[in-house]
Design an enzyme around this catalytic site. Structure first.
Site, PDB file in Angstrom:
ATOM      1  N   LYS A 123      17.394  33.798   7.743  1.00 36.71           N
ATOM      2  CA  LYS A 123      17.443  32.757   8.773  1.00 36.71           C
ATOM      3  C   LYS A 123      18.646  31.850   8.534  1.00 36.71           C
ATOM      4  CE  LYS A 123      14.428  29.999   5.923  1.00 36.71           C
ATOM      5  NZ  LYS A 123      13.070  29.982   5.418  1.00 36.71           N
ATOM      6  N   TYR A 147      41.882   6.623   2.781  1.00 36.77           N
ATOM      7  CA  TYR A 147      41.466   5.644   3.787  1.00 36.77           C
ATOM      8  C   TYR A 147      40.764   4.443   3.147  1.00 36.77           C
ATOM      9  CZ  TYR A 147      42.289   8.914   7.623  1.00 36.77           C
ATOM     10  OH  TYR A 147      42.856   9.747   8.530  1.00 36.77           O
TER      11      TYR A 147
HETATM   12  C1  PLP Z   1      12.680  30.440   4.194  1.00 35.36           C
HETATM   13  C2  PLP Z   1      11.393  31.046   3.983  1.00 35.36           C
HETATM   14  C3  PLP Z   1      11.125  31.792   2.815  1.00 35.36           C
HETATM   15  C4  PLP Z   1      12.094  31.944   1.677  1.00 35.36           C
HETATM   16  O1  PLP Z   1      12.055  30.813   0.863  1.00 35.36           O
HETATM   17  P1  PLP Z   1      12.894  30.718  -0.492  1.00 35.36           P
HETATM   18  O2  PLP Z   1      12.406  29.496  -1.130  1.00 35.36           O
HETATM   19  O3  PLP Z   1      14.320  30.610  -0.069  1.00 35.36           O
HETATM   20  O4  PLP Z   1      12.635  31.941  -1.240  1.00 35.36           O
HETATM   21  C5  PLP Z   1       9.920  32.441   2.730  1.00 35.36           C
HETATM   22  N1  PLP Z   1       8.996  32.350   3.709  1.00 35.36           N
HETATM   23  C6  PLP Z   1       9.197  31.607   4.824  1.00 35.36           C
HETATM   24  C7  PLP Z   1       8.144  31.548   5.839  1.00 35.36           C
HETATM   25  C8  PLP Z   1      10.393  30.927   4.993  1.00 35.36           C
HETATM   26  O5  PLP Z   1      10.604  30.218   6.100  1.00 35.36           O
END
Ligand code: PLP
Length: 815
Positions: free
Chosen positions: A483, A709
């Site tokens: 994602k 700046y």
């Molecule tokens: C992002 C996500 C994960 C992965 O999490 P990590 O801490 O990066 O391993 C797993 N499950 C869901 C539902 C997520 O949204």
């Protein structure tokens, strides 16, 4: 192929308008990439999506005068038409005839993963043993396979063809035109499985390719495959290979030890050094060795050939060059077929001027006069502005080349001549046999690399995945969370790599992210965590699988399924709420949920929940409570559903801290990027991301002078200050200016001084030894590490990665 128009018409029962006696050797299907017009016919392929007939004019403009089409267009004059009833059926009929009359030994490769790589490896190992023809790229479909078969000519003794299917009944059609003598079934995975009602149906369809095969070589690690092949093809010569020791061909020793891999082939041992030791690579190597043995290649040669294998570069590399040039680098191998492919690729670019660097063709047992005549004909048709020939052999035939032609003994002589650096606004094709090392030319011609880059080490990702896998049961599946553009690193590149390494599932947040992956050719199942209201139709269209977390989403999604006319059970993923209080069904909703699901044409592919604090040992009790609720609620639901979906709960830190609760699948995210909050685990992981830039300028700032700046930094003594070209627009928070954050230069941490600007910042480098302009500066990688950098920003590594601006060039490294 080599047929007259008359013969083609007879073979395919088509009609001719025009000259019956024209000789056809090639059929081109894409007017943009016609590499040769001599003896070439253009076919207008009509599929249900597209009509190739709109490109007839472009093909005629290119100089083609034989057109194969379902319709004639009389406005074009002096054209020979082969009028066919159905363009695809025509291709298949002609290919079947051509294949059946070709008398070459044939290898047919099918399976879910590894087809293309095995085809390329086999080709690399066999092309200098037998004149060999193979499918170009991954041409394996109803259209790609016939086009591949039509490349066979009289001189070929061996053909290696890939056969891919994604729908039921497709193999039957393909087997009708192509029946390989040696059949190879690679790994069966989930790619394309979505269109089949079950894995068994998929396997049944794939193995139909072997109906007439004498030898069947298959990955025997899959018990259903093993069973089915033994049953259906009992009388044939069957050879199973795989990592399990029950196979005929397997690895005898411990692959995790740093020693040669020892393969056992029917009691015989073959030992070779292996650099890449992931399961997919080793399994493919077993398949390769098996085929080489079947073709009677001696063991010693097999080992030599394996040592020479190069990673398969699927795309020719195209690089931005100096002086407005585009460099196409194909310095891997050189034979007539790959020259044709490169010339096709060249034609995809619109540059009026072009040059070619070409070396001797080595290792081909052919009459060199004939060989170079053919080469020069192909080259002459392209009208290169200049041609640079490297090598004694090809130089002898320089007269045959019509462009301005120069000859050189070796690559170095060409470099010293400085001819290449004079070229401007051209497309330059580098095509050479490996021993000439013409990739050196690339270094000279390449435009200076970007100063600020985010380097992503794909091998490190694989290492980290394998580390997490090593903690799990062998049959636990893994979903990779890609994602938010794969945590900012590039979702397509990462997904493509993971797909190649047989990841079971990919997870994205939004539908758009999934659509992008599908459009670019990712076939692994993809779950969408946040299916938005207006995206349900798109989900179905692109074969994505939604997370369903409430009755509202369930009803709306089901409405979309019904509207779409989808007639099988659509896969969905049910999210249960167990304590995070974000999304999910609560325990009191489960009765109603199972009832609602029972009369719907949906298949609960998985049941899952998410841990809120798996990285916090101090919240262990809470986490255990989440497991308890999940166990109870998911079991309840399974009982009510009457079937058992996949269950999953663990994210990366869950995998390392709560391995016992792995269920059927885990979801890895930050862990594959080499980050863990547990220092012991962190030691086992490899750093994936390196954010770097270079020093633009070094200045000596007098005592009392200010920097940047708002004059927020004032030197209290003569101070050495370096300016680096990254700023808050690249995703570095402005808050870490004024000595909060540090960058790494020559293994030393240098504090950021003054306010961070939009595109630049200044660092104090008085303590950095041997520093000069142009030196590399590390924003984060090892010193400072990503974690340390996140600490400067008072945030977590996830936010640092996802905040890096898209304008920072991502570079993917694989060695
Ligand atoms: C992002 C996500 C994960 C992965 O999490 P990590 O801490 O990066 O391993 C797993 N499950 C869901 C539902 C997520 O949204």
């Amino acid at each position: 192929m080599n047929y007259t128009v008359q013969q083609i018409a007879e073979i395919t029962h088509s009609q001719i308008i025009g000259d019956k006696n024209v000789l056809i050797k090639n059929i081109a299907y894409d007017s943009r990439i016609i590499y040769s017009i001599k003896n070439t016919a253009f076919i207008a392929i009509n599929t249900h999506k597209n009509s190739g007939e709109k490109f007839i004019e472009a093909a005629i403009d290119r100089g083609i005068n034989v057109i194969i089409s379902e319709h004639q267009y009389p406005q074009f004059e002096n054209i020979t038409w082969i009028i066919v009833e159905n363009s695809i059926a025509f291709l298949q009929k002609l290919a079947k005839y051509h294949f059946e009359n070709s008398h070459l030994q044939s290898i047919g490769i099918t399976g879910s993963n590894g087809k293309t790589i095995l085809k390329e490896w086999l080709y690399q190992c066999l092309w200098n043993e037998f004149p060999t023809v193979k499918s170009p790229k991954s041409f394996n479909s109803q259209i790609g396979l016939p086009l591949s078969l039509l490349q066979i000519n009289n001189s070929h003794q061996l053909g290696i063809f890939e056969v891919g299917i994604s729908h039921p009944k497709e193999m039957e059609k393909l087997e009708h035109i192509f029946h390989p003598e040696i059949g190879l079934l690679t790994h069966i995975g989930t790619a394309h499985a979505a269109n089949f009602s079950s894995e068994e149906e998929l396997i049944d369809e794939k193995i139909k390719l072997f109906k007439d095969s004498k030898v069947i070589i298959y990955n025997g690690d899959h018990p259903i495959v093993d069973q089915k092949i033994k049953k259906l093809y009992a009388g044939r010569k069957l050879i199973s290979y795989g990592l399990q020791k029950e196979n005929n061909v397997f690895i005898k020793n411990n692959i995790s030890k740093d020693e040669n891999i020892i393969v056992e082939y029917f009691g015989e041992e073959i030992s070779f050094p292996a650099h890449q030791r992931d399961e997919a690579t080793l399994t493919n190597a077993l398949a390769l060795i098996t085929i080489l043995k079947v073709l009677n290649i001696e063991n010693k040669k097999i080992v030599e050939k394996i040592n020479l294998l190069k990673a398969v570069e699927m795309r020719l590399e195209s690089i931005e060059g100096i002086k407005g040039n585009i460099i196409i680098n194909d310095s891997f191998n050189l034979d007539l077929d790959s020259l044709k492919t490169a010339l096709q690729f060249l034609n995809e670019y619109n540059k009026s001027k072009k040059s070619l660097v070409l070396t001797d063709i080595v290792g081909v047992n052919a009459n060199s006069q004939e060989l170079y005549e053919e080469v020069s004909e192909l080259v002459n048709e392209q009208h290169f502005d200049s041609v640079f020939l490297i090598g004694d052999e090809i130089s002898k035939f320089s007269e045959l080349f019509k462009s301005e032609t120069y000859t050189f003994i070796d690559t170095r002589e060409l470099i010293e001549s400085k001819h290449l650096t004079e070229l401007e606004n051209q497309i330059i094709l580098l095509k050479g046999a490996r021993k000439f090392e013409i990739e050196k030319l690339k270094d000279i011609l390449e435009l200076r690399k970007h100063d600020t880059v985010l380097e992503v080490n794909l091998n490190a990702i694989l290492h980290n995945i394998n580390y997490h896998k090593s903690l799990l049961q062998p049959n636990t599946k893994m979903m990779a969370m890609v994602k938010a553009n794969a945590y900012g690193l590039g979702s397509y590149e990462i997904s493509e790599f993971l797909q190649h390494h047989h990841i079971d599932y990919l997870g994205v947040a939004y539908v758009d992210e999934g659509v992008e992956l599908r459009k670019k050719g990712i076939t692994t199942p993809i779950i969408v965590m946040n299916p938005e209201q207006h995206s349900y139709q798109t989900i179905i269209e692109y074969n994505l699988e939604p997370e369903i977390y409430s009755f509202r989403v369930l009803e709306l999604f089901y409405e979309a399924v019904q509207k779409s006319g989808y007639d099988k059970k659509y896969p969905i993923h049910i999210k249960l709420e167990t304590g995070m209080h974000r999304l999910g069904f609560k325990d009191f909703e489960l009765d109603q949920l199972s009832e609602t699901l029972s009369d719907k044409n949906l298949k609960v592919q998985s049941l899952f929940t998410h841990l809120s604090s798996s990285d916090m040992p101090e919240e262990k009790d809470f986490t255990l409570k989440q497991f308890e609720v999940f166990e109870k609620n998911s079991s309840d639901l399974i009982e009510k559903l009457g079937y058992t979906p996949i269950r999953h709960i663990l994210n990366s830190s869950g995998i390392t801290s709560y391995t016992d609760h792995q269920y059927d699948m885990v979801r890895i995210g930050i862990g594959m990027l080499g980050e863990s909050s547990n220092p012991e685990i962190q030691k086992q992981l490899q750093s994936v991301v390196s954010f770097k830039t270079v020093i633009s300028q070094i200045s000596m700032v007098e005592s009392g002078e200010s920097v940047g700046y708002s004059r927020r930094y004032k030197a209290d003594h003569l101070t050495k200050i370096a300016t680096v070209p990254v700023g808050y627009a690249d995703g570095i928070p402005r808050l870490i200016g004024n000595q909060i954050g540090h960058l790494g230069v020559n293994k030393t941490l240098a504090p950021i001084v003054g306010n961070i600007c939009m595109d630049m910042m200044m660092i104090n480098v008085e303590n950095v030894p041997n520093i000069k302009e142009g030196d590399t500066v590390t924003v984060f990688n090892s010193k400072p590490s990503l974690k340390e950098f996140a600490d400067y920003c008072k945030t977590i590594t996830y936010e640092v990665l996802t905040s890096i601006s898209p304008r920072v060039k991502r570079i993917y490294i694989k060695d």
